[in-house]
Design an enzyme around this catalytic site. Sequence first.
Site, PDB file in Angstrom:
ATOM      1  CB  CYS A 202      -3.770   3.382  -1.535  1.00 24.45           C
ATOM      2  SG  CYS A 202      -5.002   4.611  -1.193  1.00 24.45           S
TER       3      CYS A 202
ATOM      4  CE  LYS B  30      -7.588  -0.025   6.106  1.00 25.29           C
ATOM      5  NZ  LYS B  30      -8.080   0.545   4.871  1.00 25.29           N
TER       6      LYS B  30
ATOM      7  CD  GLN C 221      -7.004  -4.314   3.969  1.00 23.07           C
ATOM      8  OE1 GLN C 221      -7.971  -5.035   4.257  1.00 23.07           O
ATOM      9  NE2 GLN C 221      -7.156  -3.030   3.712  1.00 23.07           N
TER      10      GLN C 221
ATOM     11  CG  HIS D   7      -1.901   0.981   1.402  1.00 23.23           C
ATOM     12  ND1 HIS D   7      -1.636   2.276   1.777  1.00 23.23           N
ATOM     13  CD2 HIS D   7      -3.246   0.912   1.234  1.00 23.23           C
ATOM     14  CE1 HIS D   7      -2.775   2.957   1.834  1.00 23.23           C
ATOM     15  NE2 HIS D   7      -3.763   2.159   1.502  1.00 23.23           N
TER      16      HIS D   7
ATOM     17  CG  ASP E 201       0.509  -2.379   6.181  1.00 22.96           C
ATOM     18  OD1 ASP E 201      -0.474  -2.557   6.919  1.00 22.96           O
ATOM     19  OD2 ASP E 201       0.463  -1.685   5.145  1.00 22.96           O
TER      20      ASP E 201
END
Length: 423
Positions: free
Chosen positions: A381, A243, A220, A140, A217
Site C-alpha cells: 500500500c 497493529k 507503525q 501509506h 500517521d
Amino acid sequence: MNTAMVNAECRMQNAKGLAFDVAKVRGDFPILSEMVHGKPLVYLDSANTSQKPLAVITATDDYYRHANGNIHRATHLLSERATALYEGARAKAAAFLNAGDPRSIVLTKGTTDGINLVAQSYGRSLLERGDEIVLSWLEHHSNIVPWQIVAEQTGAILKVVPINDRGEVEQDEYERLLSDRTKIVAVGHVSNALGTINPVKAMIAKAHARGAVVLVDGAQAAPHLVIDVQDLDCDFYVLSSHKMFGPTGVGVLYGRPRLLESMPPYQGGGDMIASVTFEKTMYNQVPYKFEAGTPNIAGVAGFGAAIDYLSSLDRDAALAHEDDVLAYATAQVSAVPGVHIVGEAREKTGVLSFVLDGAHPHDAGTILDQQGIAVRTGQHCAQPVMDRFCIPATIRASLAIYNTREDIDALVRGLHKVREIFT
Ligand SMILES: Cc1ncc(COP(=O)(O)O)c(C=O)c1O
C-alpha cells in the site's frame, strides 16, 4: 553498516535487552505455536497485522460473555459494564499517548478512518483553493488518498516531499516545500514499507513555524516506540489497534482539544447528538461528536487489554530486543546472494524490505509460506515508494516483540530454498 558494526550493535543491544524475556512473551501469544503446512509458524508479518496475546483474546471473549450491551444509553448493568470497558479503553489510550485529557481521544475504526475523519472534517472545512497539503513520498496510501479526495473537493494542492536513496524524507526539501500556503502536513511516524523512522518532532516544529497543523500517521510507530503526543506537539495522531496486538476495526484519533472542538462532525447518527429536531440538531460534546453509531465495543474492550499488555512490558527493553533482531536480520539476509535491501535509513524500526535477484517477490512469498514463514510481498500500500526505487514490489519481513533470531535463521533458510528453485 558492515557485519562487524552489526555484531557490535547486537552485543550492545543484547546487553541492554537482558530485561526482556522473549520466551515468556512468545508464551503469551497462542497462535505462535500453530503449525502451517506442517511446519511451525514463523510470523514475520506484524506490520500487516500483529498477533494477539491471550489477554486480548480473553478480554474480547469476556465482553461477550459478561458485558454485552450497548454503551452510553441503557440503565441496566450490562450496558454499564460495556460503557465502563469502552470509556476505560479511551482513558488507557490517553495515558498510552500521554494525551492528558481523555476527551482528546476519538475511538475510530483504525488509522485509515482517523485520517479520513481529519481530512473530511478539519480539512474540508478549512481548505481553500490554492492552499497546500504537504505529504512525504513515504506515505501509506491511507495517508495519501484521503488528502487527494479533499484536495479535489476544495481546490487545495498536494505537495510531496521526496525521499533519498536510503529511504529518508529529504529534510531540506521539506523546509523548502513549506510555505505560508501550507495548511496541513500529514506524515508517517514510521514507514510501513521501509521501516524508516521520520524525525516527526522536528518536522512538526517546522510546520508550526509556518502556521500549519500536523497529522502524524502512527500506525507503525505505536507497536514499537513510546509515543508522547504532548512532547511531539502534534495536532493529530492516528493509530490502529490491530497493529499493536489488539483487535481489528478499532483505532485512535488523538486531536488537540481546541481543534476537535472547532471541527464539524464527520458522520451523523446516534450517539453524536445532544438533541435532534427536524429544525435543528445539536451535536454532542467531543469526542462523542465524532463517534456516530454503535462502535466495535468488543474490539475496544480488547484494545484496552492490548494497551494494558504493552504497558506491562519494559518498553525500552522490548525495543532493544526488536532492534537486535532487526540488526541481525539485516546482516543475515544481506548475506544471502542476490539479496538487495530496500530502505537503509539511519533510523529504522521493525521492517526489513528486500528483493531477491531472479525471483519475483510473490513467488518468493509463496515458497516461504510453504516453509511456514509468513512475510508480506507486494507494494505494501505504498506504490509511490516502489516507484521511487523502480521496483514493482518487495519481500517484507516485519518484526514484533515476539520475534527472535531463530525466526530470522528460518527466513534465511527459506530464502536459500527460493534461490535453489529460481537460480
Ligand atoms: C503507515 C500506515 N498507515 C496507515 C495504515 C492503514 O491502517 P488501517 O488499515 O489499520 O487503517 C497502515 C496499515 O498498514 C500503515 O502501515
